[in-house]
Design a protein around this motif. Sequence first.
Motif, PDB file in Angstrom:
ATOM      1  N   ILE A  19       0.838  -1.205   0.000  1.00  0.00           N
ATOM      2  CA  ILE A  19       0.000   0.000   0.000  1.00  0.00           C
ATOM      3  C   ILE A  19       0.870   1.251   0.000  1.00  0.00           C
ATOM      4  CG2 ILE A  19      -1.625   1.347   1.394  1.00  0.00           C
ATOM      5  CD1 ILE A  19      -2.904  -1.362   2.193  1.00  0.00           C
ATOM      6  N   VAL A  20       1.920   1.265   0.798  1.00  0.00           N
ATOM      7  CA  VAL A  20       2.803   2.431   0.869  1.00  0.00           C
ATOM      8  C   VAL A  20       3.497   2.663  -0.468  1.00  0.00           C
ATOM      9  CG1 VAL A  20       4.936   3.301   1.916  1.00  0.00           C
ATOM     10  CG2 VAL A  20       3.128   2.366   3.359  1.00  0.00           C
ATOM     11  N   THR A  21       3.952   1.628  -1.142  1.00  0.00           N
ATOM     12  CA  THR A  21       4.621   1.811  -2.435  1.00  0.00           C
ATOM     13  C   THR A  21       3.644   2.260  -3.503  1.00  0.00           C
ATOM     14  OG1 THR A  21       4.403  -0.542  -2.956  1.00  0.00           O
ATOM     15  CG2 THR A  21       6.482   0.187  -1.986  1.00  0.00           C
ATOM     16  N   MET A  22       2.399   1.799  -3.445  1.00  0.00           N
ATOM     17  CA  MET A  22       1.399   2.213  -4.431  1.00  0.00           C
ATOM     18  C   MET A  22       1.010   3.674  -4.232  1.00  0.00           C
ATOM     19  SD  MET A  22      -1.067  -1.068  -4.851  1.00  0.00           S
ATOM     20  CE  MET A  22      -2.086  -0.219  -6.035  1.00  0.00           C
ATOM     21  N   VAL A  23       0.920   4.140  -3.019  1.00  0.00           N
ATOM     22  CA  VAL A  23       0.565   5.529  -2.751  1.00  0.00           C
ATOM     23  C   VAL A  23       1.650   6.449  -3.292  1.00  0.00           C
ATOM     24  CG1 VAL A  23       0.245   7.240  -0.918  1.00  0.00           C
ATOM     25  CG2 VAL A  23      -0.923   5.051  -0.797  1.00  0.00           C
ATOM     26  N   GLY A  24       2.872   6.038  -3.267  1.00  0.00           N
ATOM     27  CA  GLY A  24       3.968   6.835  -3.811  1.00  0.00           C
ATOM     28  C   GLY A  24       3.891   6.992  -5.313  1.00  0.00           C
ATOM     29  N   ASP A  25       3.205   6.088  -6.017  1.00  0.00           N
ATOM     30  CA  ASP A  25       3.084   6.155  -7.469  1.00  0.00           C
ATOM     31  C   ASP A  25       1.937   7.043  -7.924  1.00  0.00           C
ATOM     32  OD1 ASP A  25       5.226   4.491  -7.754  1.00  0.00           O
ATOM     33  OD2 ASP A  25       4.026   2.682  -8.044  1.00  0.00           O
ATOM     34  N   PHE A  26       0.975   7.337  -7.055  1.00  0.00           N
ATOM     35  CA  PHE A  26      -0.138   8.196  -7.434  1.00  0.00           C
ATOM     36  C   PHE A  26       0.388   9.614  -7.595  1.00  0.00           C
ATOM     37  CE2 PHE A  26      -2.814   5.047  -4.962  1.00  0.00           C
ATOM     38  CZ  PHE A  26      -3.276   4.431  -6.105  1.00  0.00           C
ATOM     39  N   SER A  27      -0.041  10.257  -8.647  1.00  0.00           N
ATOM     40  CA  SER A  27       0.433  11.621  -8.855  1.00  0.00           C
ATOM     41  C   SER A  27      -0.725  12.521  -9.248  1.00  0.00           C
ATOM     42  CB  SER A  27       1.513  11.649  -9.931  1.00  0.00           C
ATOM     43  OG  SER A  27       0.980  11.200 -11.152  1.00  0.00           O
ATOM     44  N   THR A  28      -0.532  13.794  -9.025  1.00  0.00           N
ATOM     45  CA  THR A  28      -1.526  14.782  -9.401  1.00  0.00           C
ATOM     46  C   THR A  28      -0.952  15.600 -10.551  1.00  0.00           C
ATOM     47  OG1 THR A  28      -0.647  16.322  -7.788  1.00  0.00           O
ATOM     48  CG2 THR A  28      -2.470  14.922  -7.077  1.00  0.00           C
ATOM     49  N   TYR A  29      -1.783  16.428 -11.133  1.00  0.00           N
ATOM     50  CA  TYR A  29      -1.302  17.301 -12.196  1.00  0.00           C
ATOM     51  C   TYR A  29      -0.481  18.420 -11.576  1.00  0.00           C
ATOM     52  CZ  TYR A  29      -4.776  14.917 -15.060  1.00  0.00           C
ATOM     53  OH  TYR A  29      -5.511  13.976 -15.719  1.00  0.00           O
ATOM     54  N   GLU A  30       0.680  18.650 -12.140  1.00  0.00           N
ATOM     55  CA  GLU A  30       1.586  19.676 -11.641  1.00  0.00           C
ATOM     56  C   GLU A  30       1.738  20.779 -12.682  1.00  0.00           C
ATOM     57  OE1 GLU A  30       2.688  19.704  -8.632  1.00  0.00           O
ATOM     58  OE2 GLU A  30       2.125  17.685  -8.054  1.00  0.00           O
ATOM     59  N   THR A  31       2.528  21.777 -12.356  1.00  0.00           N
ATOM     60  CA  THR A  31       2.818  22.879 -13.276  1.00  0.00           C
ATOM     61  C   THR A  31       4.272  22.769 -13.731  1.00  0.00           C
ATOM     62  OG1 THR A  31       3.504  24.327 -11.493  1.00  0.00           O
ATOM     63  CG2 THR A  31       1.167  24.376 -12.095  1.00  0.00           C
ATOM     64  N   VAL A  96      -4.185  18.907 -23.094  1.00  0.00           N
ATOM     65  CA  VAL A  96      -3.281  17.757 -23.164  1.00  0.00           C
ATOM     66  C   VAL A  96      -2.706  17.477 -21.785  1.00  0.00           C
ATOM     67  CG1 VAL A  96      -2.633  17.968 -25.599  1.00  0.00           C
ATOM     68  CG2 VAL A  96      -1.373  19.252 -23.912  1.00  0.00           C
ATOM     69  N   VAL A  97      -2.496  16.207 -21.501  1.00  0.00           N
ATOM     70  CA  VAL A  97      -1.810  15.793 -20.281  1.00  0.00           C
ATOM     71  C   VAL A  97      -0.472  15.212 -20.729  1.00  0.00           C
ATOM     72  CG1 VAL A  97      -1.846  14.301 -18.265  1.00  0.00           C
ATOM     73  CG2 VAL A  97      -3.981  15.293 -19.100  1.00  0.00           C
ATOM     74  N   LEU A  98       0.590  15.806 -20.241  1.00  0.00           N
ATOM     75  CA  LEU A  98       1.943  15.426 -20.636  1.00  0.00           C
ATOM     76  C   LEU A  98       2.621  14.708 -19.480  1.00  0.00           C
ATOM     77  CD1 LEU A  98       2.859  18.936 -22.027  1.00  0.00           C
ATOM     78  CD2 LEU A  98       2.039  17.005 -23.368  1.00  0.00           C
ATOM     79  N   THR A  99       3.233  13.582 -19.767  1.00  0.00           N
ATOM     80  CA  THR A  99       4.011  12.862 -18.768  1.00  0.00           C
ATOM     81  C   THR A  99       5.473  12.972 -19.171  1.00  0.00           C
ATOM     82  OG1 THR A  99       2.207  11.300 -18.438  1.00  0.00           O
ATOM     83  CG2 THR A  99       4.370  10.644 -17.627  1.00  0.00           C
ATOM     84  N   GLY A 100       6.267  13.561 -18.298  1.00  0.00           N
ATOM     85  CA  GLY A 100       7.678  13.728 -18.623  1.00  0.00           C
ATOM     86  C   GLY A 100       8.398  14.516 -17.554  1.00  0.00           C
ATOM     87  N   LYS A 101       9.557  15.074 -17.931  1.00  0.00           N
ATOM     88  CA  LYS A 101      10.363  15.821 -16.966  1.00  0.00           C
ATOM     89  C   LYS A 101      11.004  17.029 -17.625  1.00  0.00           C
ATOM     90  CE  LYS A 101      13.305  11.883 -17.364  1.00  0.00           C
ATOM     91  NZ  LYS A 101      13.995  10.851 -16.674  1.00  0.00           N
ATOM     92  N   MET A 102      11.320  18.001 -16.802  1.00  0.00           N
ATOM     93  CA  MET A 102      11.992  19.213 -17.279  1.00  0.00           C
ATOM     94  C   MET A 102      13.464  18.911 -17.476  1.00  0.00           C
ATOM     95  SD  MET A 102       9.897  21.773 -17.698  1.00  0.00           S
ATOM     96  CE  MET A 102      10.858  23.259 -17.743  1.00  0.00           C
ATOM     97  N   GLU A 103      13.975  19.374 -18.598  1.00  0.00           N
ATOM     98  CA  GLU A 103      15.415  19.316 -18.865  1.00  0.00           C
ATOM     99  C   GLU A 103      15.804  20.686 -19.386  1.00  0.00           C
ATOM    100  OE1 GLU A 103      16.826  15.962 -21.074  1.00  0.00           O
ATOM    101  OE2 GLU A 103      15.609  14.566 -19.910  1.00  0.00           O
ATOM    102  N   GLY A 104      16.409  21.479 -18.518  1.00  0.00           N
ATOM    103  CA  GLY A 104      16.710  22.860 -18.865  1.00  0.00           C
ATOM    104  C   GLY A 104      15.411  23.648 -18.898  1.00  0.00           C
ATOM    105  N   ASN A 105      15.150  24.303 -20.022  1.00  0.00           N
ATOM    106  CA  ASN A 105      13.927  25.094 -20.165  1.00  0.00           C
ATOM    107  C   ASN A 105      12.882  24.361 -21.006  1.00  0.00           C
ATOM    108  OD1 ASN A 105      12.605  27.428 -19.390  1.00  0.00           O
ATOM    109  ND2 ASN A 105      13.098  28.487 -21.287  1.00  0.00           N
TER     110      ASN A 105
END
Length: 132
Positions: A19-31, A96-105
Motif C-alpha cells: 500500500i505504501v509503495t502504491m501511494v507513492g506512485d499516485f500523482s496529481t497534475y503539476e505545473t 493535453v496531459v503530458l508525462t515527462g520531466k523538465m530538462e533545462g527550459n
Amino acid sequence: MKKTNIILLVVIAVAIGVIVTMVGDFSTYETFATAREKEGKEFHVIGKLDTLHAMSYDPTKDANLFSFYVHDKTGESHKVVFFGAKPTDFEKAESVVLTGKMEGNEFHCSKILMKCPSKYKDDRVATSSKQL
C-alpha cells in the motif's frame, strides 16, 4: 507466539508495504514551475496548446521527434519535446496531459494524453411542436 500469529503479522506487514509503495506512485497534475524545481523527476502536467508558437514535426527528417508549446494551468508556456510521432488530430485537442520531466527550459515528454471536446457537446436535437 503461535505460528499462525507470526504468519498473520508477516502478511499484514507485506500488505502495508504494498500500500505504501502504491501511494507513492499516485500523482496529481503539476505545473511547469514544480517540474523545474525538481528537474529530472517525472511529472504529469496538464495544459493547453499554445497556438502562438508553431509546432515542429518533419517525418522525413525524424519521425520520432515532435515539438510544440503548451500553457500550463498557471499560464506559463514552455516548449515540449515529444520523442514519438505526432498524434492524429493533435490541433483539435481541448487540453493535453503530458508525462515527462523538465530538462533545462524544455519539458521532455514520454506520453501525451489528449482531451478532445465531446462530439455531443454542441449538438442540438431539433424538436417540433405540432398541435393537433
